[in-house]
Write a protein that holds these residues in place. Sequence first.
Motif, PDB file in Angstrom:
ATOM      1  N   LEU A  21     -13.478  26.248 -23.175  1.00 11.49           N
ATOM      2  CA  LEU A  21     -14.408  27.637 -22.974  1.00 11.49           C
ATOM      3  C   LEU A  21     -13.820  27.944 -22.328  1.00 11.49           C
ATOM      4  N   GLU A  22     -12.945  27.775 -21.459  1.00 10.71           N
ATOM      5  CA  GLU A  22     -11.659  28.266 -20.477  1.00 10.71           C
ATOM      6  C   GLU A  22     -11.170  28.949 -21.059  1.00 10.71           C
ATOM      7  N   ARG A  23     -10.486  28.426 -21.932  1.00 10.10           N
ATOM      8  CA  ARG A  23     -10.022  29.226 -22.767  1.00 10.10           C
ATOM      9  C   ARG A  23     -10.208  30.890 -23.447  1.00 10.10           C
ATOM     10  N   ALA A  24     -11.099  30.729 -23.598  1.00 13.51           N
ATOM     11  CA  ALA A  24     -12.080  31.232 -25.061  1.00 13.51           C
ATOM     12  C   ALA A  24     -12.242  33.067 -23.631  1.00 13.51           C
ATOM     13  N   GLU A  25     -12.507  32.123 -22.490  1.00 14.09           N
ATOM     14  CA  GLU A  25     -13.086  32.967 -21.316  1.00 14.09           C
ATOM     15  C   GLU A  25     -12.101  33.747 -21.152  1.00 14.09           C
ATOM     16  N   LEU A  26     -10.778  33.417 -20.308  1.00 13.58           N
ATOM     17  CA  LEU A  26      -9.352  33.640 -20.009  1.00 13.58           C
ATOM     18  C   LEU A  26      -8.694  34.411 -20.984  1.00 13.58           C
ATOM     19  N   SER A  51     -20.805  33.236 -27.398  1.00 13.51           N
ATOM     20  CA  SER A  51     -21.533  32.714 -26.510  1.00 13.51           C
ATOM     21  C   SER A  51     -22.391  31.866 -26.450  1.00 13.51           C
ATOM     22  N   ARG A  52     -22.510  31.503 -27.665  1.00 19.65           N
ATOM     23  CA  ARG A  52     -22.772  30.296 -28.794  1.00 19.65           C
ATOM     24  C   ARG A  52     -22.037  28.967 -28.882  1.00 19.65           C
ATOM     25  N   LEU A  53     -20.753  29.135 -27.934  1.00 15.30           N
ATOM     26  CA  LEU A  53     -19.700  28.542 -28.124  1.00 15.30           C
ATOM     27  C   LEU A  53     -20.308  27.424 -27.668  1.00 15.30           C
ATOM     28  N   ALA A  54     -20.383  26.668 -27.184  1.00 11.53           N
ATOM     29  CA  ALA A  54     -20.813  25.744 -25.951  1.00 11.53           C
ATOM     30  C   ALA A  54     -21.907  24.559 -26.679  1.00 11.53           C
ATOM     31  N   GLU A  55     -22.606  25.479 -27.231  1.00 12.68           N
ATOM     32  CA  GLU A  55     -23.378  24.655 -27.866  1.00 12.68           C
ATOM     33  C   GLU A  55     -23.535  24.586 -29.140  1.00 12.68           C
ATOM     34  N   PRO A  92     -16.838  21.161 -35.581  1.00 16.64           N
ATOM     35  CA  PRO A  92     -14.889  21.344 -35.246  1.00 16.64           C
ATOM     36  C   PRO A  92     -14.907  20.259 -34.232  1.00 16.64           C
ATOM     37  N   ASP A  93     -13.173  20.031 -34.758  1.00 13.98           N
ATOM     38  CA  ASP A  93     -12.375  19.285 -33.963  1.00 13.98           C
ATOM     39  C   ASP A  93     -11.819  19.576 -32.218  1.00 13.98           C
ATOM     40  N   PRO A  94     -11.974  19.424 -31.140  1.00 14.00           N
ATOM     41  CA  PRO A  94     -12.122  20.299 -30.405  1.00 14.00           C
ATOM     42  C   PRO A  94     -10.584  20.126 -30.127  1.00 14.00           C
ATOM     43  N   SER A  95     -10.061  18.898 -30.416  1.00 18.88           N
ATOM     44  CA  SER A  95      -8.788  18.587 -30.086  1.00 18.88           C
ATOM     45  C   SER A  95      -7.374  19.584 -30.651  1.00 18.88           C
ATOM     46  N   THR A  96      -8.119  20.733 -32.140  1.00 16.55           N
ATOM     47  CA  THR A  96      -7.346  21.631 -32.613  1.00 16.55           C
ATOM     48  C   THR A  96      -7.430  22.713 -32.503  1.00 16.55           C
ATOM     49  N   PHE A  97      -8.301  22.914 -31.266  1.00 17.10           N
ATOM     50  CA  PHE A  97      -8.452  24.554 -30.630  1.00 17.10           C
ATOM     51  C   PHE A  97      -6.718  25.063 -30.297  1.00 17.10           C
ATOM     52  N   VAL A  98      -6.982  26.352 -31.807  1.00 20.64           N
ATOM     53  CA  VAL A  98      -5.810  26.849 -30.827  1.00 20.64           C
ATOM     54  C   VAL A  98      -6.064  28.693 -31.523  1.00 20.64           C
ATOM     55  N   GLY A 105      -8.188  38.396 -30.628  1.00 21.33           N
ATOM     56  CA  GLY A 105      -9.510  38.098 -30.292  1.00 21.33           C
ATOM     57  C   GLY A 105     -10.595  36.600 -30.670  1.00 21.33           C
ATOM     58  N   ALA A 106      -9.294  36.141 -31.736  1.00 18.49           N
ATOM     59  CA  ALA A 106     -10.159  35.330 -32.826  1.00 18.49           C
ATOM     60  C   ALA A 106      -9.307  33.540 -32.487  1.00 18.49           C
ATOM     61  N   ALA A 107      -9.855  32.434 -32.413  1.00 20.08           N
ATOM     62  CA  ALA A 107      -9.415  31.297 -32.564  1.00 20.08           C
ATOM     63  C   ALA A 107      -9.580  30.433 -33.518  1.00 20.08           C
ATOM     64  N   ALA A 108      -8.840  29.122 -33.969  1.00 24.14           N
ATOM     65  CA  ALA A 108      -9.622  28.383 -34.595  1.00 24.14           C
ATOM     66  C   ALA A 108      -9.808  26.984 -34.279  1.00 24.14           C
ATOM     67  N   MET A 109     -10.807  26.255 -34.934  1.00 17.15           N
ATOM     68  CA  MET A 109     -10.831  24.599 -34.836  1.00 17.15           C
ATOM     69  C   MET A 109     -10.656  24.162 -36.172  1.00 17.15           C
ATOM     70  N   LEU A 110     -10.252  23.253 -37.020  1.00 16.97           N
ATOM     71  CA  LEU A 110     -10.233  22.450 -37.970  1.00 16.97           C
ATOM     72  C   LEU A 110     -11.206  21.801 -37.477  1.00 16.97           C
ATOM     73  N   SER A 111     -12.179  21.514 -38.725  1.00 15.99           N
ATOM     74  CA  SER A 111     -13.976  20.744 -38.673  1.00 15.99           C
ATOM     75  C   SER A 111     -13.879  19.798 -39.808  1.00 15.99           C
ATOM     76  N   ASP A 112     -14.391  19.297 -39.436  1.00 19.48           N
ATOM     77  CA  ASP A 112     -15.569  17.955 -40.973  1.00 19.48           C
ATOM     78  C   ASP A 112     -17.097  17.791 -40.726  1.00 19.48           C
ATOM     79  N   LEU A 113     -17.127  17.927 -41.947  1.00 18.75           N
ATOM     80  CA  LEU A 113     -18.236  18.331 -42.623  1.00 18.75           C
ATOM     81  C   LEU A 113     -18.741  17.042 -42.121  1.00 18.75           C
ATOM     82  N   ARG A 114     -20.727  17.189 -40.901  1.00 14.35           N
ATOM     83  CA  ARG A 114     -21.570  15.978 -40.833  1.00 14.35           C
ATOM     84  C   ARG A 114     -22.725  16.122 -41.874  1.00 14.35           C
ATOM     85  N   ASN A 115     -23.179  14.855 -42.094  1.00 17.53           N
ATOM     86  CA  ASN A 115     -24.531  15.501 -41.919  1.00 17.53           C
ATOM     87  C   ASN A 115     -25.390  15.301 -40.569  1.00 17.53           C
TER      88      ASN A 115
END
Length: 453
Positions: A21-26, A51-55, A92-98, A105-115
């Motif tokens: 959240l800090e990096r996205a803002e800064l 704006s919806r990232l935290a959620e 998303p897996d937050p440890s993969t944020f880049v 203006g964009a970033a990515a996270m690798l993600s799992d598909l969950r129920n």
Amino acid sequence: MTDRPSATKINQPDRHVRRILERAELEGIELIRFMYADHGGVIRGKASSRSRLAERLGSGIGHTVAMMAMNMLDQLQDVEYMGPVGEVRIVPDPSTFVPLPHAPGAAAMLSDLRNPDGTPWEACARTFLKDAVAALADDGYTLLAAFEPEFTLGRRLPDPTGGYDRLIPLDDSLCYAGTGFDTAHDYAIKLIRALETQGLRVEHYHPELGPGQQELSVRHAPALRAADNHVLYRETVRGVAMRMSMWASLAPKPLADQSGNGAHLHLSLWREEQNLFADDSELRECFIGGLLAHLPALTAITCGSVNSFRRLAPRMWSSAYAVYGPDNREAAVRICSPLGESGEPNLELKPSDSSANPYLSLGAVIHAGLDGIRRKLDPGEAVDVDPDTRPGRYQRLPASLDEALDALEADEVLMEALGPLRRSAYLAVKRSEAAAFAAKDAGYELFHHMRVF
């Protein structure tokens, strides 16, 4: 329909969330891509606004179950439990944020598909690899891996006769030639900087054999991180090219009369700080025995496209026979000599390319190797010649995707590891691709693989 599951079911490390959240803002990041790989080998995803990232870090983003029944031509297949009814979350897996240097203006996270309740979905490819890693850990092992990809760099031009777009290679330089370095220099520097920014440590780069062909390898990592790295690598290779008005294709054979693009898979098995492939030749041979025993079936996953089988031909240094040998580049499994005094020996699986889903590919390889260790499978005699010089002596790899899928369906170990939902979806998707391309000419196949991969 809501896309907000119970956040308590999905535990996210607070330190990663705060940092993101800090990096996205800064850094002024407006869109954060939640990426996954599907059964067709395509990298897909959805993006959250800042704006919806935290959620969304807790809830994920809602997604139809049907997308894992989509093939690489965006043709939806009839798979039970993957129709219009049903919902999963891209979590998303937050440890993969880049941040994505090629997409400011964009970033990515690798993600799992969950129920929706936060539990793993049975068709999630990333979960398949996690489960394979856990199975290794149960036996006391960890695996380090790295994909070694090749790709063709050029420009995508409309066909003047109204046919399919053409990929025009950037150059016609020779293999490893200085002119190749110079022609692709600006692109290579941008690519290296973009990869390093995302935490991928670049090891080697050179112009390869075919016109416009490039090879750039990144350092090995634990298995899950290695597959995550390959997703980022694929996206970055193409994204940097697009920003420079070029086109990069990691397809196995984007040009029928030129060298193919592999993504050789390098592997080493560890216990704590000890490379077991260096210190236990018997264990290494059993792992190789597992790979060779399951190799016909493995190719349906590690070489997961119709186009892959244009590359797997004799005397092409891509492997066409189920054999192994020390530094034998025509063998399906090469025992690699260590580089320098600090180098570590590893295995190289050559029938592997970037049209495969890297999570399924690496997970299947782990299951095959682990089966070899558990059953103490003998790989037979190492081969120190080109196997094609001894006709009829060695087993050929499957010659087509359909043939490889037949082998996969007959392989009890891999079918059991995939599980009912995942294997039914994978087979349906891949059978549909084989049928779709069989009904068209070679130009159609080459164009669509160049376009997608």
